[in-house]
Design a protein around this motif. Structure first.
Motif, PDB file in Angstrom:
ATOM      1  N   GLU A  44       0.835  -1.204   0.000  1.00 14.75           N
ATOM      2  CA  GLU A  44       0.000   0.000   0.000  1.00 14.75           C
ATOM      3  C   GLU A  44       0.869   1.252   0.000  1.00 14.75           C
ATOM      4  O   GLU A  44       0.554   2.244  -0.665  1.00 14.75           O
ATOM      5  CB  GLU A  44      -0.924   0.015   1.212  1.00 14.75           C
ATOM      6  N   THR A  50      -4.882  -1.036  -2.244  1.00  9.48           N
ATOM      7  CA  THR A  50      -5.583  -0.296  -1.196  1.00  9.48           C
ATOM      8  C   THR A  50      -6.090  -1.306  -0.176  1.00  9.48           C
ATOM      9  O   THR A  50      -6.727  -2.301  -0.552  1.00  9.48           O
ATOM     10  CB  THR A  50      -6.769   0.493  -1.770  1.00  9.48           C
ATOM     11  N   TRP A  58      -6.548  -4.412  -5.728  1.00 12.29           N
ATOM     12  CA  TRP A  58      -5.519  -3.892  -6.610  1.00 12.29           C
ATOM     13  C   TRP A  58      -5.913  -2.515  -7.103  1.00 12.29           C
ATOM     14  O   TRP A  58      -7.065  -2.276  -7.474  1.00 12.29           O
ATOM     15  CB  TRP A  58      -5.326  -4.835  -7.795  1.00 12.29           C
ATOM     16  N   ASN A  59      -4.984  -1.588  -7.099  1.00  8.87           N
ATOM     17  CA  ASN A  59      -5.224  -0.254  -7.638  1.00  8.87           C
ATOM     18  C   ASN A  59      -4.999  -0.279  -9.140  1.00  8.87           C
ATOM     19  O   ASN A  59      -3.868  -0.414  -9.594  1.00  8.87           O
ATOM     20  CB  ASN A  59      -4.270   0.770  -7.008  1.00  8.87           C
ATOM     21  N   GLU A  60      -6.076  -0.147  -9.903  1.00 11.07           N
ATOM     22  CA  GLU A  60      -5.931  -0.126 -11.362  1.00 11.07           C
ATOM     23  C   GLU A  60      -5.030   1.018 -11.803  1.00 11.07           C
ATOM     24  O   GLU A  60      -4.316   0.927 -12.787  1.00 11.07           O
ATOM     25  CB  GLU A  60      -7.309   0.004 -12.033  1.00 11.07           C
ATOM     26  N   ALA A  62      -2.451   2.050 -10.201  1.00 11.65           N
ATOM     27  CA  ALA A  62      -1.284   1.957  -9.324  1.00 11.65           C
ATOM     28  C   ALA A  62      -0.082   2.707  -9.863  1.00 11.65           C
ATOM     29  O   ALA A  62       0.653   3.345  -9.115  1.00 11.65           O
ATOM     30  CB  ALA A  62      -0.921   0.491  -9.088  1.00 11.65           C
ATOM     31  N   GLU A  65      -0.960   6.373  -9.068  1.00 11.70           N
ATOM     32  CA  GLU A  65      -1.114   6.739  -7.675  1.00 11.70           C
ATOM     33  C   GLU A  65       0.148   6.484  -6.868  1.00 11.70           C
ATOM     34  O   GLU A  65       0.310   7.024  -5.781  1.00 11.70           O
ATOM     35  CB  GLU A  65      -2.292   5.960  -7.041  1.00 11.70           C
ATOM     36  N   SER A 185      -7.940   8.293  -3.101  1.00  6.96           N
ATOM     37  CA  SER A 185      -7.640   6.957  -3.616  1.00  6.96           C
ATOM     38  C   SER A 185      -6.972   6.066  -2.578  1.00  6.96           C
ATOM     39  O   SER A 185      -6.905   4.853  -2.734  1.00  6.96           O
ATOM     40  CB  SER A 185      -6.726   7.052  -4.844  1.00  6.96           C
ATOM     41  N   ASN A 186      -6.472   6.666  -1.489  1.00  7.56           N
ATOM     42  CA  ASN A 186      -5.726   5.906  -0.488  1.00  7.56           C
ATOM     43  C   ASN A 186      -6.464   5.940   0.843  1.00  7.56           C
ATOM     44  O   ASN A 186      -6.701   7.011   1.402  1.00  7.56           O
ATOM     45  CB  ASN A 186      -4.320   6.502  -0.346  1.00  7.56           C
ATOM     46  N   PHE A 217     -11.580   5.629  -5.027  1.00  7.45           N
ATOM     47  CA  PHE A 217     -11.964   4.463  -4.235  1.00  7.45           C
ATOM     48  C   PHE A 217     -12.590   4.806  -2.886  1.00  7.45           C
ATOM     49  O   PHE A 217     -13.550   4.183  -2.455  1.00  7.45           O
ATOM     50  CB  PHE A 217     -10.742   3.566  -4.022  1.00  7.45           C
TER      51      PHE A 217
END
Length: 252
Positions: A44, A50, A58-60, A62, A65, A185-186, A217
């Motif tokens: 993370e 996340t 999974w962060n698409e 990523a 970000e 997003s986090n 998110f």
């Protein structure tokens, strides 16, 4: 299985499954759930995933970000500086401010009067490099250091922030929508921002025009609770009407 090897496997598994539980990863890797949680904390902090209750997704985005602070700082710098200059009027007369670790907010802080009468509480570590020679009083939230975002996170940061009451909160976000709200997003960063919002008399959202009508998110707040939205150019008429109806001062 070595730690680095396990971390690679965990990363690949989450990327392929998109969402997975701590329990499943623990069984797959034959290690304790606590070990998996530490692995997820590392992933993370890199921006790859996340954390959610019981697992991770999974962060698409990523690759976007997880961009290091200084790389993010250089992106859309002109727009960030325009937003910062539009924030100057709000900063006049403010003696206590709480500020998140976003690159846009750091640009705004650079325009504060160099006065010992001003105190800024923040979870940013970059400000301590940027303002080494400043007379402004900076108070650190403390907490766990995220090397990618140059920010402090975790329970300690949240608890310390809750000890202060301030006039103004300066925050940024990853998206905002009239129907769905303000987003980040986090999840760990959002917890800190929510604490900052609660401790401030007024909240100013510093956001570039590309974030309007976008979601991310983690839900951060209801836009109706904002006092100011500062952006780099005129938004759609629906936003102008929304701000007028809800007493939000829109600055562009």
């Amino acid at each position: 299985m070595a730690g680095k090897e396990r971390l690679t496997i965990v990363r690949q598994k989450i990327q392929s499954e998109k969402k997975i539980t701590v329990s499943d990863l623990s069984q797959m890797c034959k290690v304790t759930e606590e070990t998996i949680r530490r692995d997820l904390d590392k992933l993370e902090s890199e921006g790859a995933i996340t954390r959610v209750h019981g697992g991770a997704i999974w962060n698409e985005g990523a690759q976007k970000e997880g961009i290091h602070f200084y790389r993010r700082q250089s992106k859309h710098l002109k727009e960030k500086q325009e937003i910062a200059h539009k924030t100057v009027e709000l900063l006049k007369g403010k003696r206590t401010i709480i500020a998140d670790s976003s690159t846009t907010v750091v640009e705004a802080l650079k325009l504060l009067p160099d006065s010992a009468d001003i105190t800024v509480v923040t979870n940013s570590t970059e400000v301590f490099r940027e303002f080494q020679q400043s007379a402004i009083n900076f108070v650190s939230s403390g907490g766990e250091f995220n090397k990618k975002s140059l920010s402090l996170q975790g329970q300690l940061a949240k608890s310390n922030i809750e000890q202060y009451n301030v006039s103004l909160a300066l925050i940024s976000c990853k998206g905002l929508s009239i129907e769905k709200g303000v987003f980040d997003s986090n999840e760990r960063e959002a917890v800190i921002k929510k604490a900052m919002i609660r401790q401030a008399d007024e909240v100013a959202l510093l956001v570039d025009s590309s974030k309007f009508d976008q979601t991310a998110f983690v839900s951060l707040m209801d836009p109706k609770k904002l006092d100011y939205i500062i952006t780099d150019k005129k938004p759609e008429d629906t936003w102008i009407e929304y701000c007028e109806e809800n007493g939000i001062r829109l600055i562009y």
